[in-house]
Scaffold this motif. Structure first.
Motif, PDB file in Angstrom:
ATOM      1  N   GLU A   1      35.027  61.028  34.194  1.00  0.00           N
ATOM      2  CA  GLU A   1      35.810  62.497  34.260  1.00  0.00           C
ATOM      3  C   GLU A   1      36.273  62.858  32.889  1.00  0.00           C
ATOM      4  O   GLU A   1      36.120  64.194  32.460  1.00  0.00           O
ATOM      5  N   THR A   2      36.680  61.835  32.010  1.00  0.00           N
ATOM      6  CA  THR A   2      37.352  62.166  30.641  1.00  0.00           C
ATOM      7  C   THR A   2      35.769  62.499  29.749  1.00  0.00           C
ATOM      8  O   THR A   2      35.978  63.499  28.969  1.00  0.00           O
ATOM      9  N   ASN A   3      34.730  61.933  29.981  1.00  0.00           N
ATOM     10  CA  ASN A   3      33.634  61.718  28.997  1.00  0.00           C
ATOM     11  C   ASN A   3      32.575  62.936  29.856  1.00  0.00           C
ATOM     12  O   ASN A   3      31.500  62.459  30.273  1.00  0.00           O
ATOM     13  N   ARG A   4      32.794  64.049  29.656  1.00  0.00           N
ATOM     14  CA  ARG A   4      32.325  65.074  30.725  1.00  0.00           C
ATOM     15  C   ARG A   4      30.738  65.398  30.086  1.00  0.00           C
ATOM     16  O   ARG A   4      30.105  66.116  31.035  1.00  0.00           O
ATOM     17  N   ARG A   5      30.413  64.580  29.285  1.00  0.00           N
ATOM     18  CA  ARG A   5      28.874  64.931  28.720  1.00  0.00           C
ATOM     19  C   ARG A   5      27.840  64.271  29.680  1.00  0.00           C
ATOM     20  O   ARG A   5      26.772  64.672  29.500  1.00  0.00           O
ATOM     21  N   ILE A   6      28.475  63.131  30.234  1.00  0.00           N
ATOM     22  CA  ILE A   6      27.375  62.439  31.346  1.00  0.00           C
ATOM     23  C   ILE A   6      27.710  62.739  32.582  1.00  0.00           C
ATOM     24  O   ILE A   6      28.880  62.536  33.225  1.00  0.00           O
ATOM     25  N   PRO A   7      26.958  63.473  33.295  1.00  0.00           N
ATOM     26  CA  PRO A   7      26.960  63.663  34.820  1.00  0.00           C
ATOM     27  C   PRO A   7      27.037  62.331  35.625  1.00  0.00           C
ATOM     28  O   PRO A   7      26.168  61.583  35.314  1.00  0.00           O
ATOM     29  N   TYR A   8      27.914  62.209  36.652  1.00  0.00           N
ATOM     30  CA  TYR A   8      28.170  61.167  37.314  1.00  0.00           C
ATOM     31  C   TYR A   8      27.975  61.384  38.884  1.00  0.00           C
ATOM     32  O   TYR A   8      28.521  62.570  39.355  1.00  0.00           O
ATOM     33  N   ILE A   9      28.085  60.399  39.709  1.00  0.00           N
ATOM     34  CA  ILE A   9      28.058  60.513  41.056  1.00  0.00           C
ATOM     35  C   ILE A   9      29.054  59.404  41.573  1.00  0.00           C
ATOM     36  O   ILE A   9      28.856  58.385  40.871  1.00  0.00           O
ATOM     37  N   VAL A  10      29.709  59.312  42.696  1.00  0.00           N
ATOM     38  CA  VAL A  10      30.098  58.293  43.234  1.00  0.00           C
ATOM     39  C   VAL A  10      29.395  57.792  44.398  1.00  0.00           C
ATOM     40  O   VAL A  10      29.119  58.560  45.299  1.00  0.00           O
ATOM     41  N   ALA A  11      29.020  56.594  44.471  1.00  0.00           N
ATOM     42  CA  ALA A  11      28.451  55.999  45.497  1.00  0.00           C
ATOM     43  C   ALA A  11      29.410  54.774  46.133  1.00  0.00           C
ATOM     44  O   ALA A  11      29.689  53.735  45.600  1.00  0.00           O
ATOM     45  N   LEU A  12      29.797  54.877  47.528  1.00  0.00           N
ATOM     46  CA  LEU A  12      30.376  54.140  48.298  1.00  0.00           C
ATOM     47  C   LEU A  12      29.776  52.925  48.963  1.00  0.00           C
ATOM     48  O   LEU A  12      28.865  53.163  49.799  1.00  0.00           O
ATOM     49  N   ASN A  13      29.878  51.698  48.481  1.00  0.00           N
ATOM     50  CA  ASN A  13      29.165  50.684  49.022  1.00  0.00           C
ATOM     51  C   ASN A  13      29.741  50.339  50.385  1.00  0.00           C
ATOM     52  O   ASN A  13      30.926  49.968  50.466  1.00  0.00           O
TER      53      ASN A  13
ATOM     54  N   GLY B   1      22.737  60.377  33.181  1.00  0.00           N
ATOM     55  CA  GLY B   1      23.602  60.305  34.470  1.00  0.00           C
ATOM     56  C   GLY B   1      24.167  58.876  34.614  1.00  0.00           C
ATOM     57  O   GLY B   1      23.763  57.836  33.779  1.00  0.00           O
ATOM     58  N   ALA B   2      25.052  58.842  35.455  1.00  0.00           N
ATOM     59  CA  ALA B   2      25.720  57.532  35.951  1.00  0.00           C
ATOM     60  C   ALA B   2      26.001  57.422  37.339  1.00  0.00           C
ATOM     61  O   ALA B   2      26.518  58.412  38.054  1.00  0.00           O
ATOM     62  N   VAL B   3      26.053  56.291  37.935  1.00  0.00           N
ATOM     63  CA  VAL B   3      26.569  55.898  39.158  1.00  0.00           C
ATOM     64  C   VAL B   3      27.890  55.184  39.252  1.00  0.00           C
ATOM     65  O   VAL B   3      27.765  54.198  38.569  1.00  0.00           O
ATOM     66  N   VAL B   4      28.903  55.568  39.767  1.00  0.00           N
ATOM     67  CA  VAL B   4      29.968  54.797  39.839  1.00  0.00           C
ATOM     68  C   VAL B   4      30.032  54.163  41.281  1.00  0.00           C
ATOM     69  O   VAL B   4      30.187  54.790  42.266  1.00  0.00           O
ATOM     70  N   VAL B   5      29.741  52.931  41.274  1.00  0.00           N
ATOM     71  CA  VAL B   5      29.748  52.123  42.795  1.00  0.00           C
ATOM     72  C   VAL B   5      31.451  51.689  42.897  1.00  0.00           C
ATOM     73  O   VAL B   5      31.917  51.315  42.069  1.00  0.00           O
ATOM     74  N   VAL B   6      31.643  52.121  44.130  1.00  0.00           N
ATOM     75  CA  VAL B   6      32.994  51.894  44.544  1.00  0.00           C
ATOM     76  C   VAL B   6      32.979  51.003  45.830  1.00  0.00           C
ATOM     77  O   VAL B   6      32.273  51.191  46.874  1.00  0.00           O
ATOM     78  N   ASP B   7      33.870  50.120  45.781  1.00  0.00           N
ATOM     79  CA  ASP B   7      34.246  49.230  46.761  1.00  0.00           C
ATOM     80  C   ASP B   7      35.585  49.835  47.627  1.00  0.00           C
ATOM     81  O   ASP B   7      36.447  49.752  47.061  1.00  0.00           O
ATOM     82  N   CYS B   8      35.107  50.316  48.760  1.00  0.00           N
ATOM     83  CA  CYS B   8      36.556  51.089  49.374  1.00  0.00           C
ATOM     84  C   CYS B   8      37.659  49.945  49.589  1.00  0.00           C
ATOM     85  O   CYS B   8      38.961  50.407  49.871  1.00  0.00           O
ATOM     86  N   ARG B   9      37.126  48.706  49.797  1.00  0.00           N
ATOM     87  CA  ARG B   9      38.180  47.876  50.104  1.00  0.00           C
ATOM     88  C   ARG B   9      39.455  47.762  48.930  1.00  0.00           C
ATOM     89  O   ARG B   9      40.438  47.130  48.903  1.00  0.00           O
ATOM     90  N   ARG B  10      38.898  47.990  47.676  1.00  0.00           N
ATOM     91  CA  ARG B  10      39.486  47.803  46.434  1.00  0.00           C
ATOM     92  C   ARG B  10      39.522  49.329  45.643  1.00  0.00           C
ATOM     93  O   ARG B  10      38.898  49.154  44.395  1.00  0.00           O
TER      94      ARG B  10
END
Length: 185
Positions: A115-127, A94-103
């Motif tokens: 999203e395109t590479n559906r074989r790897i589940p991911y979550i979004v983490a808003l820092n 799996g993967a974590v996508v770290v997001v800076d909400c300022r950008r």
């Protein structure tokens, strides 16, 4: 048993900080001093004190229990290093996508990759920078076009417990995702 997870996201979003805060070993980083070559490529207007950047990957380890060790691989955030992502995600649960909400715009490519590479589940983490977020989770979901089933959580990458919550959320989601994709019968 061991598992591999990937920590991805845009430039300066907090990937190295997350790996460093939760790793039980001194993290291996490939931080390099930003040079004149980064001018025009790396936007430091919101992070003027940022003087280094990841040029290959970050690596950390965390033992979940007696039977599970998790290896974390942090990706570089700049487009010029994306050629490494396919190798870094190979074998990841799996993967974590770290997001800076300022950008938010800096996160489009990382979200699109998973999203395109559906074989790897991911979550979004808003820092949470400076203890705040500029948008709600639902506003971020809409802006980044994140699928409705993908968890979006907020956290502070500097805090071990907060980063641990991110990893727990990813593990739960990856287990759920992998069970849902198993054939029935």
């Amino acid at each position: 048993m061991s598992s591999k997870i990937v920590i991805a996201g845009g430039f300066g979003a907090g990937k190295t900080t997350l790996v460093s805060s939760v790793s039980e070993i001194p993290p291996v980083t490939t931080e390099a001093i930003m040079t004149e070559a980064s001018i025009g490529h790396d936007d430091t207007s919101i992070t003027p004190d940022k003087t280094t950047t990841t040029v290959a990957m970050d690596f950390g380890r965390i033992t979940i229990d007696d039977e599970l060790v998790m290896y974390m691989f942090g990706t570089p955030g700049q487009a010029r290093f994306w050629f490494m992502w396919d190798d870094l995600v190979r074998g990841a649960v799996g993967a974590v996508v770290v997001v800076d909400c300022r950008r938010l715009a800096d996160s489009f490519d990382a979200v699109d990759y998973f999203e395109t590479n559906r074989r790897i589940p991911y979550i979004v983490a808003l820092n949470r920078f400076e203890g705040r977020l500029d948008y709600t989770a639902e506003q971020v979901r809409e802006a980044l076009e994140v699928s409705p089933e993908v968890p979006i959580i907020d956290f502070d990458a500097r805090q071990r417990n907060s980063g641990g919550d991110v990893l727990k959320t990813l593990l739960r989601y990856a287990l759920q995702h992998n069970r849902a994709s198993e054939p029935v019968g």
